[in-house]
Design a protein around this motif. Sequence first.
Motif, PDB file in Angstrom:
ATOM      1  N   ASN A 193      -5.470  42.654   7.128  1.00  0.00           N
ATOM      2  CA  ASN A 193      -5.068  41.299   7.496  1.00  0.00           C
ATOM      3  C   ASN A 193      -3.566  41.102   7.379  1.00  0.00           C
ATOM      4  O   ASN A 193      -2.938  41.589   6.433  1.00  0.00           O
ATOM      5  CB  ASN A 193      -5.767  40.279   6.596  1.00  0.00           C
ATOM      6  CG  ASN A 193      -7.272  40.420   6.628  1.00  0.00           C
ATOM      7  OD1 ASN A 193      -7.813  41.386   6.095  1.00  0.00           O
ATOM      8  ND2 ASN A 193      -7.948  39.468   7.236  1.00  0.00           N
ATOM      9  N   PRO A 194      -2.957  40.358   8.324  1.00  0.00           N
ATOM     10  CA  PRO A 194      -1.554  39.988   8.181  1.00  0.00           C
ATOM     11  C   PRO A 194      -1.402  38.911   7.121  1.00  0.00           C
ATOM     12  O   PRO A 194      -2.395  38.443   6.544  1.00  0.00           O
ATOM     13  CB  PRO A 194      -1.203  39.459   9.574  1.00  0.00           C
ATOM     14  CG  PRO A 194      -2.493  38.875  10.069  1.00  0.00           C
ATOM     15  CD  PRO A 194      -3.570  39.790   9.535  1.00  0.00           C
ATOM     16  N   LEU A 195      -0.191  38.475   6.889  1.00  0.00           N
ATOM     17  CA  LEU A 195       0.040  37.470   5.855  1.00  0.00           C
ATOM     18  C   LEU A 195      -0.424  36.084   6.297  1.00  0.00           C
ATOM     19  O   LEU A 195      -1.042  35.358   5.506  1.00  0.00           O
ATOM     20  CB  LEU A 195       1.524  37.421   5.491  1.00  0.00           C
ATOM     21  CG  LEU A 195       1.913  36.432   4.394  1.00  0.00           C
ATOM     22  CD1 LEU A 195       1.315  36.845   3.053  1.00  0.00           C
ATOM     23  CD2 LEU A 195       3.434  36.305   4.291  1.00  0.00           C
ATOM     24  N   LEU A 196      -0.130  35.709   7.552  1.00  0.00           N
ATOM     25  CA  LEU A 196      -0.333  34.337   8.008  1.00  0.00           C
ATOM     26  C   LEU A 196      -1.332  34.255   9.156  1.00  0.00           C
ATOM     27  O   LEU A 196      -1.676  35.267   9.775  1.00  0.00           O
ATOM     28  CB  LEU A 196       1.008  33.747   8.469  1.00  0.00           C
ATOM     29  CG  LEU A 196       2.138  33.738   7.429  1.00  0.00           C
ATOM     30  CD1 LEU A 196       3.459  33.361   8.081  1.00  0.00           C
ATOM     31  CD2 LEU A 196       1.804  32.782   6.290  1.00  0.00           C
ATOM     32  N   GLY A 197      -1.787  33.033   9.437  1.00  0.00           N
ATOM     33  CA  GLY A 197      -2.644  32.793  10.591  1.00  0.00           C
ATOM     34  C   GLY A 197      -4.118  32.770  10.260  1.00  0.00           C
ATOM     35  O   GLY A 197      -4.527  32.841   9.094  1.00  0.00           O
ATOM     36  N   THR A 198      -4.938  32.689  11.292  1.00  0.00           N
ATOM     37  CA  THR A 198      -6.387  32.561  11.111  1.00  0.00           C
ATOM     38  C   THR A 198      -7.020  33.805  10.493  1.00  0.00           C
ATOM     39  O   THR A 198      -8.114  33.732   9.942  1.00  0.00           O
ATOM     40  CB  THR A 198      -7.071  32.259  12.451  1.00  0.00           C
ATOM     41  OG1 THR A 198      -6.730  33.289  13.402  1.00  0.00           O
ATOM     42  CG2 THR A 198      -6.618  30.912  12.992  1.00  0.00           C
ATOM     43  N   GLU A 237       2.477  42.819   9.573  1.00  0.00           N
ATOM     44  CA  GLU A 237       1.940  44.174   9.425  1.00  0.00           C
ATOM     45  C   GLU A 237       0.539  44.162   8.816  1.00  0.00           C
ATOM     46  O   GLU A 237       0.212  43.302   7.989  1.00  0.00           O
ATOM     47  CB  GLU A 237       2.875  45.010   8.546  1.00  0.00           C
ATOM     48  CG  GLU A 237       4.223  45.279   9.187  1.00  0.00           C
ATOM     49  CD  GLU A 237       5.161  46.005   8.255  1.00  0.00           C
ATOM     50  OE1 GLU A 237       4.811  46.185   7.055  1.00  0.00           O
ATOM     51  OE2 GLU A 237       6.267  46.378   8.702  1.00  0.00           O
ATOM     52  N   PRO A 238      -0.315  45.114   9.206  1.00  0.00           N
ATOM     53  CA  PRO A 238      -1.642  45.223   8.595  1.00  0.00           C
ATOM     54  C   PRO A 238      -1.526  45.433   7.093  1.00  0.00           C
ATOM     55  O   PRO A 238      -0.754  46.272   6.636  1.00  0.00           O
ATOM     56  CB  PRO A 238      -2.238  46.463   9.280  1.00  0.00           C
ATOM     57  CG  PRO A 238      -1.493  46.597  10.562  1.00  0.00           C
ATOM     58  CD  PRO A 238      -0.101  46.122  10.261  1.00  0.00           C
TER      59      PRO A 238
END
Length: 395
Positions: free
Chosen positions: A201-206, A253-254
């Motif tokens: 998962n990235p840091l931000l968003g859904t 980044e992942p």
Amino acid sequence: MRIVIAPDSFKESMSAGEAAEAIARGVRSVVPRPECVCVPVSDGGEGFTASLSSALEATLHSVAVADALGRPVSAEYAFAPGAQPSTAVLEMASAAGLMHLQSGERDPMRASTRGVGELISSALDRLGEGGRLIIGIGGSATNDGGVGMLGALGARFLDSDGRPLPPVPASLAGRLARIDVSGLDPRLFEISIEVACDVTNPLLGTSGASAVFGPQKGADPATVAKLEGFLGELVEAAEASDPSLGARAHATEPGAGAAGGLGWALATFLDARFEPGFDLVARTVSLERTIAHADLVLTGEGSIDAQTLNGKAPAGVAALAQRHGVPCVVFAGRIGEGAEVLYAHGVSALVPIVQGVSTLDEALKDGPRNLERATATSMRLMELGKGVVHGDESG
């Protein structure tokens, strides 16, 4: 018969090592003179340090650090001075993990990774220049973007007037203007840092840290929104403080969203390199080489479902077994929806360990006994079936 036993932990019931011992007891109760090779594994969460310490011939060191809510807790790291290079291993969950909190105590606006920084600092006392630090970041109770860890290591978080702020989301949200990293422990930049991470998962968003993992750490929808806003402000403050850090780029980044954004902090400020947790463990303990010479592989963890394919240890073990044509049995406390997909990825059998009706507390308490019993039953069924127990390859 050579049997490789490589389970992950059964959370809140057994460590990976305890699970391996229970499986081995079940095997020995049925199979005459088996060669049981126990290789406890982990994907970066609870049990990660123990999984690597024996392979590295490391010594465990206990340290008093702060848990996610600032209370004293004993955490440990492994140090292997004889490794090339000298290596320390720790798991963030031992300091700031959910395992230290009751369900009613979960509060991600106030939870901090400070104890992780304290654990790292203690490891630095033993690691010399050129050393290697391996950090497992699963099982966190935090969503602080790693600010607690950075604060413990010497960073300061300042408001628009240059006044320092406590490094927790509740204090920084809406007030953070600048991050001063000039005081970070210089020893951090004399070593290499590897991060074992089982999420992408990235840091931000859904699909980011707050939206996906915040609820399991105690965040309701309003708190998720606050945490998302805080992490966005954190990225912008880091970018404004030092554009060369690449804070915005690292946020996409992942793995940046792993452990509530601790992954982002490690990559942005400490130049850490990421690797899937199971892959790192498997490489370090030479698991594939061990499995290549096995007649049977036994693995498992507390819960198995369709998501197990996403970097979880049992799926990794099964894939290695499939590569070498070795049958693999997976034990689980719970077999959830979609678990049957694992049959196409090297799993020969999925075996639930709980017999009959029981409460969750009973199942957790009886885990070792249930796992031993399920293993023995499975071995007997194999004996009645294809002769696997006696190494009969004729089928």
